[in-house]
Design a protein around this motif. Structure first.
Motif, PDB file in Angstrom:
ATOM      1  N   LYS A 121     -12.893   6.224   4.179  1.00 21.61           N
ATOM      2  CA  LYS A 121     -13.322   7.190   5.195  1.00 21.61           C
ATOM      3  C   LYS A 121     -12.452   7.089   6.446  1.00 21.61           C
ATOM      4  CE  LYS A 121     -18.023   6.428   3.616  1.00 21.61           C
ATOM      5  NZ  LYS A 121     -19.296   5.758   3.935  1.00 21.61           N
ATOM      6  N   LEU A 122     -11.653   6.031   6.545  1.00 24.68           N
ATOM      7  CA  LEU A 122     -10.782   5.853   7.707  1.00 24.68           C
ATOM      8  C   LEU A 122      -9.565   6.775   7.605  1.00 24.68           C
ATOM      9  CD1 LEU A 122     -12.637   3.323   7.776  1.00 24.68           C
ATOM     10  CD2 LEU A 122     -10.743   2.117   8.811  1.00 24.68           C
ATOM     11  N   ILE A 123      -8.944   7.032   8.739  1.00 21.91           N
ATOM     12  CA  ILE A 123      -7.897   8.060   8.818  1.00 21.91           C
ATOM     13  C   ILE A 123      -6.614   7.486   9.395  1.00 21.91           C
ATOM     14  CG2 ILE A 123      -7.333  10.329   9.844  1.00 21.91           C
ATOM     15  CD1 ILE A 123     -10.495  10.530  10.279  1.00 21.91           C
ATOM     16  N   GLY A 124      -5.465   7.948   8.863  1.00 16.05           N
ATOM     17  CA  GLY A 124      -4.182   7.689   9.518  1.00 16.05           C
ATOM     18  C   GLY A 124      -3.398   6.508   8.981  1.00 16.05           C
ATOM     19  N   ASN A 125      -2.070   6.576   9.213  1.00 21.33           N
ATOM     20  CA  ASN A 125      -1.160   5.513   8.763  1.00 21.33           C
ATOM     21  C   ASN A 125      -1.562   4.144   9.282  1.00 21.33           C
ATOM     22  OD1 ASN A 125       0.248   7.745   7.866  1.00 21.33           O
ATOM     23  ND2 ASN A 125       2.235   6.924   8.412  1.00 21.33           N
ATOM     24  N   PHE A 126      -1.939   4.086  10.573  1.00 21.32           N
ATOM     25  CA  PHE A 126      -2.277   2.789  11.170  1.00 21.32           C
ATOM     26  C   PHE A 126      -3.484   2.172  10.466  1.00 21.32           C
ATOM     27  CE2 PHE A 126      -4.157   6.173  13.658  1.00 21.32           C
ATOM     28  CZ  PHE A 126      -5.468   5.766  13.877  1.00 21.32           C
ATOM     29  N   ASN A 127      -4.407   3.015   9.999  1.00 21.04           N
ATOM     30  CA  ASN A 127      -5.555   2.483   9.263  1.00 21.04           C
ATOM     31  C   ASN A 127      -5.178   2.071   7.842  1.00 21.04           C
ATOM     32  OD1 ASN A 127      -7.840   2.182  10.919  1.00 21.04           O
ATOM     33  ND2 ASN A 127      -8.096   4.396  11.019  1.00 21.04           N
ATOM     34  N   ALA A 128      -4.117   2.655   7.301  1.00 21.42           N
ATOM     35  CA  ALA A 128      -3.618   2.188   5.995  1.00 21.42           C
ATOM     36  C   ALA A 128      -3.168   0.726   6.133  1.00 21.42           C
ATOM     37  CB  ALA A 128      -2.470   3.066   5.519  1.00 21.42           C
ATOM     38  N   TYR A 129      -2.489   0.414   7.249  1.00 17.46           N
ATOM     39  CA  TYR A 129      -2.092  -0.980   7.515  1.00 17.46           C
ATOM     40  C   TYR A 129      -3.319  -1.878   7.700  1.00 17.46           C
ATOM     41  CZ  TYR A 129       2.908   0.012   8.075  1.00 17.46           C
ATOM     42  OH  TYR A 129       4.220   0.350   7.845  1.00 17.46           O
ATOM     43  N   ASN A 130      -4.292  -1.379   8.472  1.00 16.79           N
ATOM     44  CA  ASN A 130      -5.500  -2.174   8.718  1.00 16.79           C
ATOM     45  C   ASN A 130      -6.235  -2.483   7.423  1.00 16.79           C
ATOM     46  OD1 ASN A 130      -5.001  -2.079  11.485  1.00 16.79           O
ATOM     47  ND2 ASN A 130      -6.316  -0.311  11.825  1.00 16.79           N
ATOM     48  N   LEU A 131      -6.391  -1.464   6.575  1.00 18.15           N
ATOM     49  CA  LEU A 131      -7.111  -1.643   5.305  1.00 18.15           C
ATOM     50  C   LEU A 131      -6.349  -2.568   4.359  1.00 18.15           C
ATOM     51  CD1 LEU A 131      -8.281   2.046   4.844  1.00 18.15           C
ATOM     52  CD2 LEU A 131      -9.776   0.079   5.256  1.00 18.15           C
ATOM     53  N   LEU A 132      -5.028  -2.487   4.395  1.00 19.66           N
ATOM     54  CA  LEU A 132      -4.212  -3.371   3.552  1.00 19.66           C
ATOM     55  C   LEU A 132      -4.355  -4.822   4.011  1.00 19.66           C
ATOM     56  CD1 LEU A 132      -2.135  -3.805   1.295  1.00 19.66           C
ATOM     57  CD2 LEU A 132      -0.333  -3.179   2.927  1.00 19.66           C
ATOM     58  N   ALA A 133      -4.355  -5.032   5.325  1.00 20.99           N
ATOM     59  CA  ALA A 133      -4.552  -6.389   5.859  1.00 20.99           C
ATOM     60  C   ALA A 133      -5.927  -6.930   5.463  1.00 20.99           C
ATOM     61  CB  ALA A 133      -4.402  -6.377   7.376  1.00 20.99           C
ATOM     62  N   ILE A 134      -6.928  -6.061   5.490  1.00 25.72           N
ATOM     63  CA  ILE A 134      -8.288  -6.453   5.095  1.00 25.72           C
ATOM     64  C   ILE A 134      -8.330  -6.814   3.611  1.00 25.72           C
ATOM     65  CG2 ILE A 134     -10.623  -5.507   4.730  1.00 25.72           C
ATOM     66  CD1 ILE A 134     -10.063  -3.917   7.425  1.00 25.72           C
ATOM     67  N   PHE A 135      -7.712  -5.977   2.778  1.00 31.39           N
ATOM     68  CA  PHE A 135      -7.660  -6.244   1.334  1.00 31.39           C
ATOM     69  C   PHE A 135      -6.981  -7.585   1.066  1.00 31.39           C
ATOM     70  CE2 PHE A 135      -5.114  -5.830  -2.641  1.00 31.39           C
ATOM     71  CZ  PHE A 135      -6.172  -5.847  -3.550  1.00 31.39           C
TER      72      PHE A 135
ATOM     73  N   ALA B 279       0.843  -1.201   0.000  1.00 34.00           N
ATOM     74  CA  ALA B 279       0.000   0.000   0.000  1.00 34.00           C
ATOM     75  C   ALA B 279       0.873   1.244   0.000  1.00 34.00           C
ATOM     76  CB  ALA B 279      -0.925   0.017   1.206  1.00 34.00           C
ATOM     77  N   GLN B 280       0.324   2.298  -0.570  1.00 36.19           N
ATOM     78  CA  GLN B 280       0.995   3.596  -0.552  1.00 36.19           C
ATOM     79  C   GLN B 280      -0.052   4.643  -0.181  1.00 36.19           C
ATOM     80  OE1 GLN B 280       2.694   4.625  -4.341  1.00 36.19           O
ATOM     81  NE2 GLN B 280       3.348   6.653  -3.687  1.00 36.19           N
ATOM     82  N   ILE B 281       0.303   5.530   0.749  1.00 37.91           N
ATOM     83  CA  ILE B 281      -0.619   6.600   1.136  1.00 37.91           C
ATOM     84  C   ILE B 281      -0.409   7.775   0.181  1.00 37.91           C
ATOM     85  CG2 ILE B 281      -1.285   8.224   2.956  1.00 37.91           C
ATOM     86  CD1 ILE B 281      -0.255   6.132   4.999  1.00 37.91           C
ATOM     87  N   LEU B 282      -1.463   8.120  -0.557  1.00 36.35           N
ATOM     88  CA  LEU B 282      -1.385   9.243  -1.497  1.00 36.35           C
ATOM     89  C   LEU B 282      -1.877  10.530  -0.841  1.00 36.35           C
ATOM     90  CD1 LEU B 282      -2.754   7.411  -4.682  1.00 36.35           C
ATOM     91  CD2 LEU B 282      -0.366   7.695  -3.990  1.00 36.35           C
ATOM     92  N   GLU B 283      -2.913  10.431  -0.020  1.00 41.57           N
ATOM     93  CA  GLU B 283      -3.432  11.592   0.728  1.00 41.57           C
ATOM     94  C   GLU B 283      -3.890  11.125   2.101  1.00 41.57           C
ATOM     95  OE1 GLU B 283      -6.435  14.021  -1.154  1.00 41.57           O
ATOM     96  OE2 GLU B 283      -5.506  13.743  -3.118  1.00 41.57           O
ATOM     97  N   ASN B 284      -3.652  11.965   3.131  1.00 45.53           N
ATOM     98  CA  ASN B 284      -4.045  11.636   4.500  1.00 45.53           C
ATOM     99  C   ASN B 284      -4.683  12.881   5.113  1.00 45.53           C
ATOM    100  OD1 ASN B 284      -4.275  10.542   7.048  1.00 45.53           O
ATOM    101  ND2 ASN B 284      -2.094  10.538   7.497  1.00 45.53           N
ATOM    102  N   GLN B 285      -6.011  12.843   5.282  1.00 42.45           N
ATOM    103  CA  GLN B 285      -6.742  14.005   5.782  1.00 42.45           C
ATOM    104  C   GLN B 285      -7.717  13.560   6.863  1.00 42.45           C
ATOM    105  OE1 GLN B 285      -8.806  15.433   2.331  1.00 42.45           O
ATOM    106  NE2 GLN B 285      -6.972  15.512   1.064  1.00 42.45           N
ATOM    107  N   PHE B 286      -8.324  14.532   7.583  1.00 46.17           N
ATOM    108  CA  PHE B 286      -9.354  14.175   8.559  1.00 46.17           C
ATOM    109  C   PHE B 286     -10.581  13.585   7.878  1.00 46.17           C
ATOM    110  CE2 PHE B 286      -7.471  17.133  11.878  1.00 46.17           C
ATOM    111  CZ  PHE B 286      -7.119  16.087  12.719  1.00 46.17           C
TER     112      PHE B 286
END
Length: 486
Positions: free
Chosen positions: A289-303, A267-274
């Motif tokens: 709709k989720l926020i933050g680096n830690f959620n990028a990891y969570n979403l990648l694990a889900i994918f 995964a790569q974070i392109l934009e990170n906003q509230f």
């Protein structure tokens, strides 16, 4: 009719006194729940030893006793089974009693310090949206299809797990997503379950009140992967320094996910906003709709999990983009142009992740006011670390009570304060009353400021000296910020 002999399959037995071909009604490990023709399993817990209650269980009608040490006096008509490990025996017996329900659905376990609840809950949400009947065993709640049951532990006892898995199979659930805690693994609560897959999120400082060393904590997590069958998948976070350790001895199909390292799922974070995250998942762009680096990891694990379970990529991406955040996990509201965030962050690493996420998004023209405490009767070594992290990464900090349990809240706060360096003393304030601490944070906040209330997240109670009273961080801060305008 189910017999004692039927449910002893796979149990390591040292000695039997009496007849195992007897009909049984239930399996219990709490002597107070024993009734006529039940089996009582005498397990050793952290607080009490079930062997002390064997006589009580027999008096209440137990037809069989499973234990590690046989009592001096046995009773005629009662069968006694001496086993190597009573907790392990209970787990196998629970699976057998409920006819091994884990074999009839796709059971995926999520373990690690942070992210377990989010990943398990969002996978439940995703597969439900996809039209499947799904089960969930999490810290927050237990779901059997769309019926909610109250959760009491991150990983319930083995009888409760199998009871709910059985309910899931009865209504035709195809999937179940389950949080697997280190306590649950160490106490054999997941023994005897057939997992389709296991997910490792990360490992950081936690539960060292229970596990004497970090190495022991790590090795308990690893044991979960060691025991996965060759038919399962083992998915690990390759960016975590302990991630590859989890895969060392597993027979399962090894898979990795990462934002920084080479991995099967990237995964790569392109934009990170509230307002959310713009991600690239294996070269597919996705807005969440989720926020933050830690959620990028969570979403990648889900994918990665959806792919490993056979879902079409486009269907998976569409459903991930529709996911809503989990209660108490970076849950936020904006009132009077003040942003309030409630998060479960109760470990040093989780608190650091949340504060770094907020700091990466904010413009630095506003204040970041953090309200944080630590639980009583739990790992005390993390308290100074929490104080240090909060004071370094916030512009103001209010140290307060979490769930003090039987400890003096002021002593807990003193331990947190000990981690604050002198240059940050002026930033900090201590208010033991949690509601008053949140109220003070709201009174400090001006337009565009951010308030983080950390530690309790989804919990809707506060525990003080054995008593639980209603306490919901999100409801309280919402009410207080609304009142500011009046």
């Amino acid at each position: 009719m189910i017999t004692l002999k039927d449910i002893l399959y796979r149990v390591s037995i040292n000695k039997v006194i009496g007849n195992t071909n007897v009909a049984i009604t239930n399996v219990e490990f709490d002597s107070r729940k024993v009734s006529l023709n039940d089996v009582f399993v005498a397990t050793r817990g952290t607080v009490s030893d079930g062997h002390e209650y064997i006589k009580n269980a027999v008096n209440q009608g137990a037809i069989a006793i499973v234990c590690e040490e046989l009592p001096k006096d046995t009773v005629n008509g009662v069968t006694y089974v001496k086993v190597q490990n009573a907790q392990q025996a209970l787990a196998f017996m629970a699976s057998n009693f409920y006819e091994n329900p884990s074999e009839n659905l796709q059971l995926v376990g999520v373990t690690g310090t942070n992210g377990k609840t989010t990943i398990a809950s969002l996978l439940y949400q995703l597969y439900t949206k996809a039209g499947f009947k799904v089960g969930l065993l999490s810290t927050v709640k237990i779901m059997v299809g769309n019926i909610e049951h109250k959760a009491t532990h991150t990983t319930p006892d083995s009888l409760t797990i199998n009871k709910y898995l059985s309910k899931m199979t009865d209504i035709g659930c195809e999937y179940c997503f389950m949080e697997v805690s280190s306590h649950g693994i160490a106490q054999h609560r997941t023994t005897g379950l057939k997992f389709t897959g296991g997910i490792f999120t990360n490992l950081s400082h936690d539960h060292l009140d229970y596990h004497s060393t970090f190495a022991e904590y790590r090795d308990v997590k690893k044991k979960f992967f060691d025991e996965l069958p060759s038919s399962a998948f083992a998915l690990t976070n390759a960016d975590d320094k302990n991630g590859m350790v989890m895969l060392q001895n597993t027979k399962a199909k090894k898979q990795t996910y990462a934002l920084k390292s080479i991995a099967d799922y990237k995964a790569q974070i392109l934009e990170n906003q509230f307002s959310g995250l713009l991600l690239k998942l294996n070269n597919n762009e996705l807005w969440s709709k989720l926020i933050g680096n830690f959620n990028a990891y969570n979403l990648l694990a889900i994918f990665a999990t959806t792919e490993l379970l056979g879902m079409q990529t486009m269907e998976s991406l569409r459903l991930i983009s529709e996911l809503e955040s989990v209660n108490g996990r970076f849950q936020y509201l904006i009132k009077n142009k003040i942003t309030a965030i409630v998060d479960y962050a109760h470990t040093p690493d989780a608190l650091k992740n949340v504060l770094e996420t907020i700091n990466a998004i904010r413009t630095k023209n506003e204040e970041l006011i953090t309200v944080v405490g630590c639980g009583g009767d739990r790992d005390a070594t993390k308290r100074p670390k929490m104080g240090h992290i909060a004071s370094v990464l916030s512009t103001k900090v209010i140290f307060t009570s979490d769930n003090p349990r039987t400890e003096d809240p002021n002593k807990i706060i003193e331990a947190i304060e000990s981690g604050v360096e002198p240059q940050h003393f002026k930033k900090t304030l201590s208010i033991a009353d949690r509601k008053q601490a949140i109220k003070t944070a709201c009174s400090f906040a001006k337009e565009n400021d951010i308030i983080l209330i950390a530690g309790k997240g989804h919990e809707t109670y506060q525990e003080i000296n054995g008593e639980r009273t209603d306490f919901d961080d999100f409801k309280i801060v919402k009410t207080l910020l609304t009142q500011l305008n009046n």
